[in-house]
Design an enzyme around this catalytic site. Structure first.
Site, PDB file in Angstrom:
ATOM      1  N   GLY A  83       0.844  -1.201   0.000  1.00  0.00           N
ATOM      2  CA  GLY A  83       0.000   0.000   0.000  1.00  0.00           C
ATOM      3  C   GLY A  83       0.870   1.237   0.000  1.00  0.00           C
ATOM      4  O   GLY A  83       2.100   1.159   0.092  1.00  0.00           O
ATOM      5  N   LEU A  84       0.212   2.370  -0.085  1.00  0.00           N
ATOM      6  CA  LEU A  84       0.932   3.646  -0.159  1.00  0.00           C
ATOM      7  C   LEU A  84       1.698   3.931   1.133  1.00  0.00           C
ATOM      8  O   LEU A  84       1.386   3.348   2.183  1.00  0.00           O
ATOM      9  CB  LEU A  84      -0.083   4.778  -0.389  1.00  0.00           C
ATOM     10  N   SER A  85       2.634   4.841   1.035  1.00  0.00           N
ATOM     11  CA  SER A  85       3.321   5.309   2.237  1.00  0.00           C
ATOM     12  C   SER A  85       2.282   5.937   3.170  1.00  0.00           C
ATOM     13  O   SER A  85       1.439   6.716   2.721  1.00  0.00           O
ATOM     14  CB  SER A  85       4.380   6.354   1.833  1.00  0.00           C
ATOM     15  N   GLY A  86       2.309   5.568   4.423  1.00  0.00           N
ATOM     16  CA  GLY A  86       1.347   6.110   5.393  1.00  0.00           C
ATOM     17  C   GLY A  86       0.012   5.386   5.408  1.00  0.00           C
ATOM     18  O   GLY A  86      -0.895   5.751   6.167  1.00  0.00           O
ATOM     19  N   ALA A  87      -0.107   4.325   4.605  1.00  0.00           N
ATOM     20  CA  ALA A  87      -1.391   3.604   4.551  1.00  0.00           C
ATOM     21  C   ALA A  87      -1.667   2.874   5.870  1.00  0.00           C
ATOM     22  O   ALA A  87      -2.822   2.678   6.253  1.00  0.00           O
ATOM     23  CB  ALA A  87      -1.373   2.611   3.395  1.00  0.00           C
ATOM     24  N   GLY A  88      -0.596   2.450   6.546  1.00  0.00           N
ATOM     25  CA  GLY A  88      -0.775   1.692   7.788  1.00  0.00           C
ATOM     26  C   GLY A  88      -0.146   0.313   7.725  1.00  0.00           C
ATOM     27  O   GLY A  88      -0.403  -0.539   8.590  1.00  0.00           O
ATOM     28  N   LYS A  89       0.708   0.079   6.736  1.00  0.00           N
ATOM     29  CA  LYS A  89       1.332  -1.248   6.561  1.00  0.00           C
ATOM     30  C   LYS A  89       2.146  -1.653   7.795  1.00  0.00           C
ATOM     31  O   LYS A  89       1.957  -2.741   8.338  1.00  0.00           O
ATOM     32  CB  LYS A  89       2.275  -1.260   5.330  1.00  0.00           C
ATOM     33  N   SER A 156       5.840  -1.937  -2.287  1.00  0.00           N
ATOM     34  CA  SER A 156       5.796  -2.891  -3.413  1.00  0.00           C
ATOM     35  C   SER A 156       4.740  -2.469  -4.428  1.00  0.00           C
ATOM     36  O   SER A 156       3.711  -3.128  -4.559  1.00  0.00           O
ATOM     37  CB  SER A 156       5.570  -4.319  -2.908  1.00  0.00           C
TER      38      SER A 156
HETATM   39  N1  LIG Z   1      10.222   8.228  -3.434  1.00  0.00           N
HETATM   40  C1  LIG Z   1       9.713   7.479  -2.467  1.00  0.00           C
HETATM   41  N2  LIG Z   1       8.607   6.721  -2.694  1.00  0.00           N
HETATM   42  C2  LIG Z   1       8.114   5.969  -1.712  1.00  0.00           C
HETATM   43  N3  LIG Z   1       8.636   5.863  -0.465  1.00  0.00           N
HETATM   44  C3  LIG Z   1       9.747   6.596  -0.204  1.00  0.00           C
HETATM   45  C4  LIG Z   1      10.322   7.422  -1.185  1.00  0.00           C
HETATM   46  N4  LIG Z   1      11.421   8.024  -0.637  1.00  0.00           N
HETATM   47  C5  LIG Z   1      11.521   7.573   0.631  1.00  0.00           C
HETATM   48  N5  LIG Z   1      10.518   6.706   0.891  1.00  0.00           N
HETATM   49  C6  LIG Z   1      10.411   5.976   2.160  1.00  0.00           C
HETATM   50  O1  LIG Z   1      10.736   4.612   1.829  1.00  0.00           O
HETATM   51  C7  LIG Z   1       9.751   3.735   2.333  1.00  0.00           C
HETATM   52  C8  LIG Z   1       9.332   2.728   1.246  1.00  0.00           C
HETATM   53  O2  LIG Z   1      10.226   1.676   1.195  1.00  0.00           O
HETATM   54  P1  LIG Z   1       9.786   0.312   0.534  1.00  0.00           P
HETATM   55  O3  LIG Z   1      10.991  -0.569   0.616  1.00  0.00           O
HETATM   56  O4  LIG Z   1       8.551  -0.180   1.184  1.00  0.00           O
HETATM   57  O5  LIG Z   1       9.476   0.728  -0.972  1.00  0.00           O
HETATM   58  S1  LIG Z   1       9.324  -0.199  -2.267  1.00  0.00           S
HETATM   59  O6  LIG Z   1       8.513  -1.369  -1.873  1.00  0.00           O
HETATM   60  O7  LIG Z   1      10.654  -0.612  -2.720  1.00  0.00           O
HETATM   61  O8  LIG Z   1       8.646   0.644  -3.280  1.00  0.00           O
HETATM   62  C9  LIG Z   1       8.541   4.551   2.702  1.00  0.00           C
HETATM   63  O9  LIG Z   1       8.116   3.988   3.923  1.00  0.00           O
HETATM   64  P2  LIG Z   1       6.582   3.811   4.315  1.00  0.00           P
HETATM   65  O10 LIG Z   1       6.072   5.201   4.520  1.00  0.00           O
HETATM   66  O11 LIG Z   1       6.645   3.028   5.603  1.00  0.00           O
HETATM   67  O12 LIG Z   1       5.862   3.085   3.232  1.00  0.00           O
HETATM   68  C10 LIG Z   1       9.059   5.964   2.807  1.00  0.00           C
HETATM   69  O13 LIG Z   1       9.270   6.284   4.154  1.00  0.00           O
HETATM   70  N1  LIG Z   2      -6.785   1.536  11.204  1.00  0.00           N
HETATM   71  C1  LIG Z   2      -5.486   1.878  11.111  1.00  0.00           C
HETATM   72  N2  LIG Z   2      -4.579   0.952  10.753  1.00  0.00           N
HETATM   73  C2  LIG Z   2      -3.261   1.303  10.650  1.00  0.00           C
HETATM   74  N3  LIG Z   2      -2.779   2.540  10.869  1.00  0.00           N
HETATM   75  C3  LIG Z   2      -3.645   3.497  11.233  1.00  0.00           C
HETATM   76  C4  LIG Z   2      -5.039   3.211  11.363  1.00  0.00           C
HETATM   77  N4  LIG Z   2      -5.674   4.353  11.716  1.00  0.00           N
HETATM   78  C5  LIG Z   2      -4.723   5.303  11.823  1.00  0.00           C
HETATM   79  N5  LIG Z   2      -3.513   4.802  11.544  1.00  0.00           N
HETATM   80  C6  LIG Z   2      -2.259   5.584  11.592  1.00  0.00           C
HETATM   81  O1  LIG Z   2      -1.746   5.711  10.283  1.00  0.00           O
HETATM   82  C7  LIG Z   2      -0.327   5.789  10.332  1.00  0.00           C
HETATM   83  C8  LIG Z   2       0.222   4.733   9.396  1.00  0.00           C
HETATM   84  O2  LIG Z   2       1.640   4.775   9.445  1.00  0.00           O
HETATM   85  P1  LIG Z   2       2.519   3.521   9.050  1.00  0.00           P
HETATM   86  O3  LIG Z   2       1.999   2.291   9.724  1.00  0.00           O
HETATM   87  O4  LIG Z   2       3.944   3.898   9.269  1.00  0.00           O
HETATM   88  O5  LIG Z   2       2.200   3.397   7.490  1.00  0.00           O
HETATM   89  P2  LIG Z   2       3.082   2.733   6.334  1.00  0.00           P
HETATM   90  O6  LIG Z   2       3.931   1.670   6.966  1.00  0.00           O
HETATM   91  O7  LIG Z   2       2.064   2.179   5.389  1.00  0.00           O
HETATM   92  O8  LIG Z   2       3.885   3.837   5.742  1.00  0.00           O
HETATM   93  C9  LIG Z   2       0.096   5.562  11.777  1.00  0.00           C
HETATM   94  O9  LIG Z   2       0.335   6.806  12.379  1.00  0.00           O
HETATM   95  C10 LIG Z   2      -1.156   4.900  12.389  1.00  0.00           C
HETATM   96  O10 LIG Z   2      -1.282   5.185  13.759  1.00  0.00           O
END
Ligand SMILES: Nc1ncnc2c1ncn2[C@@H]1O[C@H](COP(=O)(O)OS(=O)(=O)O)[C@@H](OP(=O)(O)O)[C@H]1O
Ligand SMILES: Nc1ncnc2c1ncn2[C@@H]1O[C@H](COP(=O)(O)OP(=O)(O)O)[C@@H](O)[C@H]1O
Length: 270
Positions: A83-89, A156
């Site tokens: 899922g997207l960055s910040g999705a909650g993975k 991914s």
């Molecule tokens: N350009 C760009 N696009 C997306 N994400 C970025 C980028 N630059 C840095 N980050 C940080 O890297 C985390 C993603 O790493 P991943 O290994 O999950 O990415 S991937 O699966 O290879 O696409 C991602 O973490 P999450 O927010 O936890 O998803 C970001 O914190």
């Molecule tokens: N139902 C939920 N499931 C997962 N995360 C949630 C939910 N509701 C709110 N959040 C918040 O969303 C943010 C997701 O961050 P994170 O888990 O680091 O996402 P990712 O790994 O996809 O980048 C966290 O601050 C988390 O507390």
């Protein structure tokens, strides 16, 4: 039947033998005394029983330890959070890991933010992301082969690459953390969306790099509608009771370490 990875040590069996024998012998002494009213008879019966049954119990215990009959072992799986960055993975993956540990399941967590620190050539070009995801997939499947359930949290973003990881694993469960972009951006946990919008970072997933949502994920979670405990409960329920016919039947492809090494991300393409 494959051998169970869980075994009792001899010391544990011995301690169980002693604790049980003490309990059972005191019961016998009390019963014989209650029935006969004779202390000496009660103690004699207890003493004989103490040694005889201790030996029998220990043998019986070690025999059962060798049998896997009736032992409940969970088949390892690779739970792949995409899922997207910040999705909650990461939040969900960690919560599932903790829940599985509570159930005495051997489990490992792989997360992009962590493995990127030590995996080579992990930039954000398409090739670099593919390499990153395949390397993580390879680690995941190696752990799975060795009896460890894996929770992996990687953006991914490309469907074909996730499907390739699927073919590498025996029991791959794709979990799409389908939080809408506007919510992820509003959360902006790491301030990266603001930077991407400001043009300070490029190739940011969902902004100027694509995210290809799965067509047939086993589990889809929208974190705006489902809180963490509810999502964890649903994932655990799926593991306990997976659908009889898998939604997707992959052709198993056992990608070897050698194959991965022969197809590295070209330097400079990150
Ligand atoms: N350009 C760009 N696009 C997306 N994400 C970025 C980028 N630059 C840095 N980050 C940080 O890297 C985390 C993603 O790493 P991943 O290994 O999950 O990415 S991937 O699966 O290879 O696409 C991602 O973490 P999450 O927010 O936890 O998803 C970001 O914190
Ligand atoms: N139902 C939920 N499931 C997962 N995360 C949630 C939910 N509701 C709110 N959040 C918040 O969303 C943010 C997701 O961050 P994170 O888990 O680091 O996402 P990712 O790994 O996809 O980048 C966290 O601050 C988390 O507390």
């Amino acid at each position: 039947m494959s051998p169970s990875p869980v075994h009792d040590s001899w010391l544990r069996s011995l301690l169980k033998t002693l604790s049980w024998r003490l309990t059972a012998t005191l019961t016998t002494i009390a019963l014989v005394y209650w029935i006969t009213g004779e202390v000496s008879l009660a103690v004699a019966a207890g003493s004989l029983e103490l040694f005889l049954k201790m030996v029998l119990y220990l043998g019986h215990e070690r025999l059962w330890d060798r049998l896997s009959l009736g032992r409940v072992t969970r088949k390892p799986a690779v739970l792949w959070f995409t899922g997207l960055s910040g999705a909650g993975k990461s939040t969900l993956a960690l919560a599932v890991k903790e829940a599985l540990e509570q159930q005495n399941t051997a489990v490992a967590w792989l997360d992009g933010d962590i493995t990127r620190k030590f995996l080579p050539r992990t930039g954000f070009s398409r090739e670099a992301r593919d390499g990153n995801v395949l390397k993580a997939g390879f680690i995941a499947r190696t752990l799975e082969e060795n009896g460890v359930t894996v929770v992996a949290s990687y953006i991914s973003p490309y469907r074909a690459t996730r499907d390739q990881v699927r073919t590498m694993c025996d029991h791959f469960v794709e979990i799409h953390v389908a939080t809408p972009l506007e919510i992820c951006e509003a959360r902006d946990v790491k301030g990266l969306y603001a930077k991407a919008r400001a043009g300070e970072i490029s190739q940011f997933t969902g902004i100027d790099d694509p995210y290809e949502a799965p067509h047939q994920a086993e589990i889809v979670i929208d974190t705006t509608r489902e809180d963490v405990p509810a999502a964890v409960a649903r994932i655990l329920a799926y593991l306990r009771n997976p659908p009889k016919a898998p939604m997707i039947t992959p052709t198993p492809v056992k990608t070897t370490a050698a194959a991965l090494l022969s197809n590295p991300v070209a330097p400079g393409k990150e």
